[in-house]
Design a protein around this motif. Structure first.
Motif, PDB file in Angstrom:
ATOM      1  N   VAL A 108       0.791  -1.045  -0.026  1.00 43.91           N
ATOM      2  CA  VAL A 108       0.335   0.049   0.066  1.00 43.91           C
ATOM      3  C   VAL A 108       0.806   1.476   0.058  1.00 43.91           C
ATOM      4  N   ARG A 109       0.427   1.860  -0.222  1.00 37.56           N
ATOM      5  CA  ARG A 109       0.705   3.369  -0.434  1.00 37.56           C
ATOM      6  C   ARG A 109       0.899   4.380   0.316  1.00 37.56           C
ATOM      7  N   SER A 110      -0.066   4.650   1.723  1.00 37.00           N
ATOM      8  CA  SER A 110      -0.297   5.331   2.770  1.00 37.00           C
ATOM      9  C   SER A 110      -1.461   4.250   3.792  1.00 37.00           C
ATOM     10  N   ILE A 111      -1.691   3.920   4.988  1.00 39.30           N
ATOM     11  CA  ILE A 111      -2.258   3.813   6.116  1.00 39.30           C
ATOM     12  C   ILE A 111      -3.631   4.336   5.780  1.00 39.30           C
ATOM     13  N   GLY A 112      -3.878   5.116   4.967  1.00 38.30           N
ATOM     14  CA  GLY A 112      -5.102   5.211   4.200  1.00 38.30           C
ATOM     15  C   GLY A 112      -5.809   4.474   3.147  1.00 38.30           C
ATOM     16  N   ASP A 113      -4.849   3.827   2.587  1.00 35.41           N
ATOM     17  CA  ASP A 113      -4.574   2.817   1.343  1.00 35.41           C
ATOM     18  C   ASP A 113      -5.517   1.503   2.005  1.00 35.41           C
ATOM     19  N   LEU A 114      -4.948   1.644   3.097  1.00 32.22           N
ATOM     20  CA  LEU A 114      -4.316  -0.348   3.765  1.00 32.22           C
ATOM     21  C   LEU A 114      -6.059  -0.392   4.704  1.00 32.22           C
ATOM     22  N   ASP A 115      -6.588   0.878   4.901  1.00 38.01           N
ATOM     23  CA  ASP A 115      -7.972   0.772   5.464  1.00 38.01           C
ATOM     24  C   ASP A 115      -9.358   0.656   4.537  1.00 38.01           C
ATOM     25  N   GLY A 116      -8.419   0.861   3.310  1.00 35.32           N
ATOM     26  CA  GLY A 116      -9.627   0.997   2.241  1.00 35.32           C
ATOM     27  C   GLY A 116      -9.594  -0.349   1.698  1.00 35.32           C
ATOM     28  N   ILE A 117      -8.867  -0.908   1.780  1.00 31.13           N
ATOM     29  CA  ILE A 117      -8.898  -2.112   1.253  1.00 31.13           C
ATOM     30  C   ILE A 117      -9.264  -3.170   2.625  1.00 31.13           C
ATOM     31  N   LEU A 118      -9.058  -2.674   3.723  1.00 26.84           N
ATOM     32  CA  LEU A 118      -9.403  -4.143   4.552  1.00 26.84           C
ATOM     33  C   LEU A 118     -10.696  -3.295   4.419  1.00 26.84           C
ATOM     34  N   ASP A 119     -11.286  -2.622   4.641  1.00 27.30           N
ATOM     35  CA  ASP A 119     -12.816  -1.638   4.653  1.00 27.30           C
ATOM     36  C   ASP A 119     -13.376  -2.910   3.611  1.00 27.30           C
ATOM     37  N   ARG A 120     -12.826  -3.530   2.430  1.00 24.14           N
ATOM     38  CA  ARG A 120     -13.725  -3.954   1.590  1.00 24.14           C
ATOM     39  C   ARG A 120     -13.430  -5.692   1.980  1.00 24.14           C
ATOM     40  N   ILE A 121     -13.057  -6.211   3.231  1.00 26.69           N
ATOM     41  CA  ILE A 121     -13.403  -7.528   3.637  1.00 26.69           C
ATOM     42  C   ILE A 121     -14.063  -7.667   4.982  1.00 26.69           C
ATOM     43  N   ALA A 122     -14.040  -6.204   5.670  1.00 25.94           N
ATOM     44  CA  ALA A 122     -14.329  -6.215   6.925  1.00 25.94           C
ATOM     45  C   ALA A 122     -15.774  -6.788   7.448  1.00 25.94           C
ATOM     46  N   ASP A 123     -16.662  -7.131   6.529  1.00 28.41           N
ATOM     47  CA  ASP A 123     -17.842  -7.023   6.552  1.00 28.41           C
ATOM     48  C   ASP A 123     -18.018  -9.064   6.138  1.00 28.41           C
ATOM     49  N   LYS A 124     -16.606  -9.186   5.626  1.00 26.68           N
ATOM     50  CA  LYS A 124     -16.887 -10.817   5.388  1.00 26.68           C
ATOM     51  C   LYS A 124     -15.845 -11.047   6.098  1.00 26.68           C
ATOM     52  N   ALA A 125     -15.008 -10.812   6.723  1.00 30.99           N
ATOM     53  CA  ALA A 125     -13.450 -11.783   7.672  1.00 30.99           C
ATOM     54  C   ALA A 125     -13.667 -10.754   8.806  1.00 30.99           C
ATOM     55  N   GLU A 126     -12.393 -11.786   9.654  1.00 38.56           N
ATOM     56  CA  GLU A 126     -12.004 -11.121  10.732  1.00 38.56           C
ATOM     57  C   GLU A 126     -10.651 -11.083  10.492  1.00 38.56           C
ATOM     58  N   THR A 127      -9.793  -9.685  10.679  1.00 37.48           N
ATOM     59  CA  THR A 127      -8.282  -9.474   9.559  1.00 37.48           C
ATOM     60  C   THR A 127      -7.409  -9.005  11.441  1.00 37.48           C
ATOM     61  N   SER A 128      -6.653  -9.375  11.366  1.00 34.12           N
ATOM     62  CA  SER A 128      -5.027  -8.809  12.238  1.00 34.12           C
ATOM     63  C   SER A 128      -4.235  -8.599  11.399  1.00 34.12           C
ATOM     64  N   THR A 129      -3.622  -6.763  10.918  1.00 34.12           N
ATOM     65  CA  THR A 129      -2.802  -6.726  10.529  1.00 34.12           C
ATOM     66  C   THR A 129      -1.117  -6.366  11.293  1.00 34.12           C
ATOM     67  N   ALA A 130      -0.032  -6.650  10.899  1.00 35.37           N
ATOM     68  CA  ALA A 130       0.888  -6.023  11.048  1.00 35.37           C
ATOM     69  C   ALA A 130       1.506  -5.368   9.640  1.00 35.37           C
ATOM     70  N   ILE A 131       2.228  -3.930  10.032  1.00 37.68           N
ATOM     71  CA  ILE A 131       3.079  -3.220   9.390  1.00 37.68           C
ATOM     72  C   ILE A 131       4.103  -3.760   9.416  1.00 37.68           C
ATOM     73  N   ILE A 132       4.833  -4.233   7.912  1.00 43.16           N
ATOM     74  CA  ILE A 132       5.881  -4.945   8.031  1.00 43.16           C
ATOM     75  C   ILE A 132       7.077  -3.332   8.184  1.00 43.16           C
ATOM     76  N   LYS A 133       8.112  -3.297   8.817  1.00 39.71           N
ATOM     77  CA  LYS A 133       9.634  -2.658   9.648  1.00 39.71           C
ATOM     78  C   LYS A 133      10.367  -3.269   8.607  1.00 39.71           C
ATOM     79  N   ALA A 134      10.487  -4.164   7.997  1.00 41.68           N
ATOM     80  CA  ALA A 134      12.006  -4.092   7.744  1.00 41.68           C
ATOM     81  C   ALA A 134      11.887  -5.716   7.145  1.00 41.68           C
ATOM     82  N   GLN A 135      12.269  -6.115   6.631  1.00 42.37           N
ATOM     83  CA  GLN A 135      13.215  -7.323   5.578  1.00 42.37           C
ATOM     84  C   GLN A 135      13.674  -8.239   6.162  1.00 42.37           C
ATOM     85  N   PRO A 136      14.707  -8.929   7.269  1.00 40.65           N
ATOM     86  CA  PRO A 136      15.873  -9.076   7.264  1.00 40.65           C
ATOM     87  C   PRO A 136      15.950 -10.326   6.464  1.00 40.65           C
ATOM     88  N   ILE A 137      15.715 -11.514   5.673  1.00 38.79           N
ATOM     89  CA  ILE A 137      15.207 -11.957   4.268  1.00 38.79           C
ATOM     90  C   ILE A 137      14.469 -12.397   3.798  1.00 38.79           C
TER      91      ILE A 137
END
Length: 152
Positions: A108-137
């Protein structure tokens, strides 16, 4: 099973899938026709699935990545899966065992975009989200040789 030539060939291609047949032949120690035949067999056997390019999401403006665990509500599994498949920002998704049915990577480009995408599935599923800080591997293939700790 892979022989030493195949493993060497795959290691070179993992580093640079654009390596020419001539360069592969020189590095592996076989002729170009032999390399071509080995590549054909590796593709036919499904060892090599694709020759691809890796794109940097940040270069395209996707400054945030998130791992989203998704648990569809009862009776919504297929609907949620289809929705995930249709949302282009989901870069990959695994169907898993356990409490969640899906674990997905979202660009995503922003937290707002993240919220918009998650809102599209919110009435069909529970979600748990973690923002990636780094990718060591970074995504990598499984070991091409013997597993760690194995003896020849």
């Amino acid at each position: 099973m892979l022989d030493d030539f195949d493993r060497n060939l795959l290691e070179i291609l993992v580093r640079d899938a654009r390596t020419s047949l001539k360069d592969l032949a020189a590095q592996v120690g076989l002729s170009s026709p032999s390399i071509s035949e080995r590549l054909r067999r590796l593709e036919e056997r499904g060892v090599i699935r694709a020759f691809t390019v890796e794109i940097d999401p940040q270069a395209l403006g996707y400054t945030l990545q998130a791992i989203v665990r998704i648990k569809p509500l009862p009776g919504k599994l297929h609907i949620v899966q289809k929705l995930i498949e249709e949302i282009a920002e989901f870069g990959e998704c695994d169907k898993v065992t356990g409490d969640d049915c899906f674990v997905a990577r979202l660009y995503v480009r922003s937290i707002g975009d993240l919220d918009g995408i998650l809102d599209r599935i919110a009435d069909k599923a529970e979600t748990s989200t973690a923002i990636i800080k780094a990718q060591p591997i970074r995504r990598r293939p499984p070991p091409l040789g013997l597993p760690s700790g194995s003896q020849a």
